[in-house]
Design an enzyme around this catalytic site. Sequence first.
Site, short mmCIF file in Angstrom:
data_model
loop_
_atom_site.label_atom_id
_atom_site.label_comp_id
_atom_site.label_asym_id
_atom_site.label_seq_id
_atom_site.Cartn_x
_atom_site.Cartn_y
_atom_site.Cartn_z
N GLY A 290 44.76 59.86 28.60
CA GLY A 290 43.51 60.61 28.47
C GLY A 290 43.61 61.59 27.32
O GLY A 290 44.42 61.43 26.40
N ARG B 200 50.24 67.32 37.48
CA ARG B 200 50.16 67.88 38.82
C ARG B 200 51.51 67.70 39.50
O ARG B 200 52.20 66.70 39.30
CB ARG B 200 49.06 67.20 39.65
CG ARG B 200 47.64 67.57 39.25
CD ARG B 200 47.34 69.03 39.54
NE ARG B 200 45.97 69.42 39.23
CZ ARG B 200 45.57 69.93 38.07
NH1 ARG B 200 46.45 70.10 37.08
NH2 ARG B 200 44.32 70.28 37.88
N GLU C 248 52.73 75.73 45.01
CA GLU C 248 52.32 76.75 44.05
C GLU C 248 51.60 77.88 44.77
O GLU C 248 50.69 77.61 45.57
CB GLU C 248 51.41 76.14 42.98
CG GLU C 248 52.11 75.11 42.11
CD GLU C 248 51.21 74.56 41.00
OE1 GLU C 248 50.05 75.01 40.86
OE2 GLU C 248 51.67 73.67 40.27
N HIS D 56 52.44 76.88 35.86
CA HIS D 56 51.12 76.23 35.78
C HIS D 56 50.20 77.01 34.83
O HIS D 56 49.10 77.42 35.21
CB HIS D 56 50.50 76.10 37.16
CG HIS D 56 49.46 75.00 37.24
ND1 HIS D 56 49.14 74.35 38.40
CD2 HIS D 56 48.66 74.44 36.28
CE1 HIS D 56 48.22 73.45 38.18
NE2 HIS D 56 47.91 73.48 36.89
N ALA E 241 49.81 75.95 31.25
CA ALA E 241 49.84 75.24 29.97
C ALA E 241 48.65 75.55 29.09
O ALA E 241 48.74 75.48 27.86
CB ALA E 241 49.95 73.73 30.21
#
Length: 321
Positions: free
Chosen positions: A158, A240, A269, A288, A290
């Site tokens: 993607g 994920r 998380e 988490h 990015a």
Amino acid sequence: MAEKRLKFVVPGDFPPQIQGSPHLDRLKPYGEVELYLDRPQSMEEQMQRVEGAHVILNTRGAIKWFAPELQALPDLRLIATCSIGVDSIDVEAARACGVAVANQPGRTAPVVAEHIIALMFAAAKRAAFQTTELKAGRWTLKQNVMLSGKTLGVVGTGNVGREVARVADLLGMRCLAWTFNPSPERAQELGVEFVEFDELLREADVVSLHVRLSDESRHIIGARELGLMKPGALLINAGRGDLVDTAALIDALQAEHLAGAGLDVFDQEPLPPDHPILACEQVVLTPHLADQTPEGIELLNEGAVSNTIAFLEGRPQNIVT
């Protein structure tokens, strides 16, 4: 909807995402914005905050919306996320309740790809391990991994996967790829070679995960897949946490079958302080984030507001449901 004064609610903007953003002012012609700077401490408090809301701007995935909550919000028409993923929302339940969900596919792909490349380099050069060693007063000589000339396996092509492949090509890496729907045209467009999943695992020196989380992709990397990877290979996951069987990854790291891993996402998380991944030496970990640069944050803020306005004006865009 644009003809009446509407209620927009940001139910828990912590850590800060959209607070202070000038893009919130773009909603003022349509209605009032209620912004909560902390996370609700209970589902009861969460529901109180959004009572009567027509639009929810969900800035944090930790605030979740499932069928019971959605069914209790008869005025709600849209949830606009400051994210690409919609894991925090029961999309089918939203559809059943007549609630649209708008996300932002690919909007921060260059930002996320840059972080992934950084994780790859940090893992390859053992940056976290050597920093820990030096801080402990140890001068530990351990070979690094050279990336130029090596093979990157991109799992999922993607927006983010294609950007990672593009940058890796500039670094002199050979790019193999796997996706659920490969085609020769797509391979030519992306400049990659599509191969079978097991072949990618066997050939790649670095495997980077970019598929969305679904029943089909959950634990797409488990003990069998890790066993197929080259000894000394690296695994990078900024997709994920549940794409990877964490227990199997820990076993592969502790057995030194893998040279290391770079992880921005986890099966739990926030990551609890006793999580076993923290005991692994050759890992580079980030919480988490990015897409969490000033540029990435404002891209997401702008996108959430733009999706909202487009919906209100009868030209919906990026609707998941």
